[in-house]
Scaffold this active site. Sequence first.
Site, PDB file in Angstrom:
ATOM      1  N   ASN A   9       7.831  -0.344   2.718  1.00 42.65           N
ATOM      2  CA  ASN A   9       7.182  -1.415   2.416  1.00 42.65           C
ATOM      3  C   ASN A   9       7.604  -1.911   0.745  1.00 42.65           C
ATOM      4  O   ASN A   9       7.355  -0.899  -0.196  1.00 42.65           O
ATOM      5  CB  ASN A   9       5.687  -0.674   2.233  1.00 42.65           C
ATOM      6  CG  ASN A   9       4.676  -1.575   1.457  1.00 42.65           C
ATOM      7  OD1 ASN A   9       4.926  -2.973   1.185  1.00 42.65           O
ATOM      8  ND2 ASN A   9       3.372  -1.317   1.132  1.00 42.65           N
ATOM      9  N   TRP A  10       8.174  -2.969   0.688  1.00 42.77           N
ATOM     10  CA  TRP A  10       8.805  -3.328  -0.688  1.00 42.77           C
ATOM     11  C   TRP A  10       7.544  -3.880  -1.583  1.00 42.77           C
ATOM     12  O   TRP A  10       8.131  -4.048  -2.593  1.00 42.77           O
ATOM     13  CB  TRP A  10       9.722  -4.559  -0.196  1.00 42.77           C
ATOM     14  CG  TRP A  10      11.048  -3.960   0.671  1.00 42.77           C
ATOM     15  CD1 TRP A  10      11.192  -2.705   1.007  1.00 42.77           C
ATOM     16  CD2 TRP A  10      12.105  -4.962   0.864  1.00 42.77           C
ATOM     17  NE1 TRP A  10      12.493  -2.418   1.538  1.00 42.77           N
ATOM     18  CE2 TRP A  10      12.729  -3.883   1.715  1.00 42.77           C
ATOM     19  CE3 TRP A  10      12.411  -5.975   0.626  1.00 42.77           C
ATOM     20  CZ2 TRP A  10      14.185  -4.629   2.084  1.00 42.77           C
ATOM     21  CZ3 TRP A  10      13.607  -6.820   1.434  1.00 42.77           C
ATOM     22  CH2 TRP A  10      14.446  -5.745   2.043  1.00 42.77           C
ATOM     23  N   LYS A  11       6.575  -3.839  -0.987  1.00 40.02           N
ATOM     24  CA  LYS A  11       5.202  -4.436  -2.139  1.00 40.02           C
ATOM     25  C   LYS A  11       5.854  -5.677  -2.777  1.00 40.02           C
ATOM     26  O   LYS A  11       6.565  -6.512  -1.959  1.00 40.02           O
ATOM     27  CB  LYS A  11       4.944  -3.284  -2.750  1.00 40.02           C
ATOM     28  CG  LYS A  11       4.480  -2.050  -2.298  1.00 40.02           C
ATOM     29  CD  LYS A  11       3.918  -0.976  -3.078  1.00 40.02           C
ATOM     30  CE  LYS A  11       3.603   0.392  -2.193  1.00 40.02           C
ATOM     31  NZ  LYS A  11       3.002   1.403  -2.747  1.00 40.02           N
ATOM     32  N   HIS A  95      -3.751  -1.866   4.061  1.00 39.17           N
ATOM     33  CA  HIS A  95      -3.021  -0.869   3.029  1.00 39.17           C
ATOM     34  C   HIS A  95      -3.751  -0.691   1.897  1.00 39.17           C
ATOM     35  O   HIS A  95      -4.876  -1.578   1.451  1.00 39.17           O
ATOM     36  CB  HIS A  95      -1.670  -1.626   2.408  1.00 39.17           C
ATOM     37  CG  HIS A  95      -0.830  -0.711   1.560  1.00 39.17           C
ATOM     38  ND1 HIS A  95      -1.241  -0.395   0.178  1.00 39.17           N
ATOM     39  CD2 HIS A  95       0.220   0.015   1.783  1.00 39.17           C
ATOM     40  CE1 HIS A  95      -0.317   0.593  -0.214  1.00 39.17           C
ATOM     41  NE2 HIS A  95       0.593   0.907   0.702  1.00 39.17           N
ATOM     42  N   GLU A  97      -4.004  -0.724  -1.367  1.00 37.64           N
ATOM     43  CA  GLU A  97      -3.817  -1.340  -2.298  1.00 37.64           C
ATOM     44  C   GLU A  97      -4.470  -2.599  -1.971  1.00 37.64           C
ATOM     45  O   GLU A  97      -5.220  -3.480  -2.900  1.00 37.64           O
ATOM     46  CB  GLU A  97      -2.137  -1.959  -2.796  1.00 37.64           C
ATOM     47  CG  GLU A  97      -1.696  -0.804  -3.505  1.00 37.64           C
ATOM     48  CD  GLU A  97      -0.105  -0.544  -3.237  1.00 37.64           C
ATOM     49  OE1 GLU A  97       0.684  -1.579  -2.679  1.00 37.64           O
ATOM     50  OE2 GLU A  97       0.295   0.581  -3.494  1.00 37.64           O
ATOM     51  N   GLU A 167      -1.957   7.315   4.537  1.00 37.15           N
ATOM     52  CA  GLU A 167      -1.271   7.437   3.180  1.00 37.15           C
ATOM     53  C   GLU A 167      -2.588   7.867   2.477  1.00 37.15           C
ATOM     54  O   GLU A 167      -3.478   6.876   1.868  1.00 37.15           O
ATOM     55  CB  GLU A 167      -0.851   5.885   2.819  1.00 37.15           C
ATOM     56  CG  GLU A 167       0.104   5.195   3.637  1.00 37.15           C
ATOM     57  CD  GLU A 167       0.762   4.292   2.960  1.00 37.15           C
ATOM     58  OE1 GLU A 167       2.217   4.278   2.835  1.00 37.15           O
ATOM     59  OE2 GLU A 167       0.100   3.248   2.375  1.00 37.15           O
ATOM     60  N   GLY A 173       2.715   6.169  -4.987  1.00 35.86           N
ATOM     61  CA  GLY A 173       3.315   5.708  -6.151  1.00 35.86           C
ATOM     62  C   GLY A 173       3.061   6.750  -7.467  1.00 35.86           C
ATOM     63  O   GLY A 173       3.396   6.425  -8.612  1.00 35.86           O
ATOM     64  N   SER A 213       4.671   8.786  -1.616  1.00 35.82           N
ATOM     65  CA  SER A 213       5.734   9.264  -2.482  1.00 35.82           C
ATOM     66  C   SER A 213       6.857  10.149  -1.512  1.00 35.82           C
ATOM     67  O   SER A 213       7.307  11.033  -1.807  1.00 35.82           O
ATOM     68  CB  SER A 213       5.298  10.322  -3.588  1.00 35.82           C
ATOM     69  OG  SER A 213       4.563   9.592  -4.443  1.00 35.82           O
ATOM     70  N   GLY A 234       7.477   3.533   0.011  1.00 35.93           N
ATOM     71  CA  GLY A 234       7.098   2.608  -0.903  1.00 35.93           C
ATOM     72  C   GLY A 234       8.546   2.491  -1.991  1.00 35.93           C
ATOM     73  O   GLY A 234       9.546   2.123  -1.544  1.00 35.93           O
ATOM     74  N   GLY A 235       8.285   3.139  -3.119  1.00 37.26           N
ATOM     75  CA  GLY A 235       9.353   3.151  -4.043  1.00 37.26           C
ATOM     76  C   GLY A 235      10.682   3.485  -3.561  1.00 37.26           C
ATOM     77  O   GLY A 235      11.567   2.760  -3.778  1.00 37.26           O
TER      78      GLY A 235
END
Length: 251
Positions: A9-11, A95, A97, A167, A173, A213, A234-235
């Site tokens: 997920n590149w957000k 998600h 977010e 998640e 994150g 994470s 993510g990251g």
Amino acid sequence: MRKPVIAGNWKLYKTKDEALALIEELAPLVAGVTNVEIVVAPVFTVIPTLVGALSGTGISLAAQDVFWEEEGAYTGEVSPRMLLDAGASHVIIGHSERRQYFGETDGTVNRKIKAALKGALVPIFCIGETLNSREAGETFKVLERQLKGGLEGLSETQFAPVIIAYEPVWAIGTGKVATDEQAQEAHAFIRGVVAELYGKNAADKVRILYGGSVKPENVKGLMSCPDIDGALVGGASLKGSSFASIVRFGE
Ligand code: 13P
């Protein structure tokens, strides 16, 4: 056997050129991987740009959200038809977010899952408890509510393509990954709710991804848990080398 899914997920990162550079780095590193489904989710505007670059790589494209109507006077929205037209095959829905910053509820998530399925997109349906809920001992209650709310009105056949992503919000994150035991416990619970809703066969088949994470250093332990079938990253998906190591967790 459930085929693992590793999704990035590149957000809100990566312009067209940055995305192409990332795929150029990633594709050779995961070439020949056939035992894992690989998905990347760039921002909407980058989806068409990546279609050519991903062709023949076995990497699928996901969007990060979708609207529930096909077309109409809905300024700013993107429909399943438009996503399919742009080259996406999957879509992340619900998600945390989006729930936190954009007012998504179990009800809107449910409409989006139904619309995605109707539009032949594979939903990656996200659920997860906040730190407050976990500390209050309400993790299972929250997960059950999100699952039943998000899947309301879906038949077993409709549900079949759905991928679930667990998640925990407190692990996103933050660098604070759930322990293998915490993740496995939640995944087993989720599979149990799916069994209650759709029967054992559906529960045995559904892929449940862990997100929060995930890194090359912790993916092996997570993936060795019996009910963890992949990762939503993510990251660590923003770099070809780290995402490729996660994809190649079994080597
Ligand atoms: P991080 O891997 O950066 O914690 O993000 C997880 C996530 O939200 C994936 O959807």
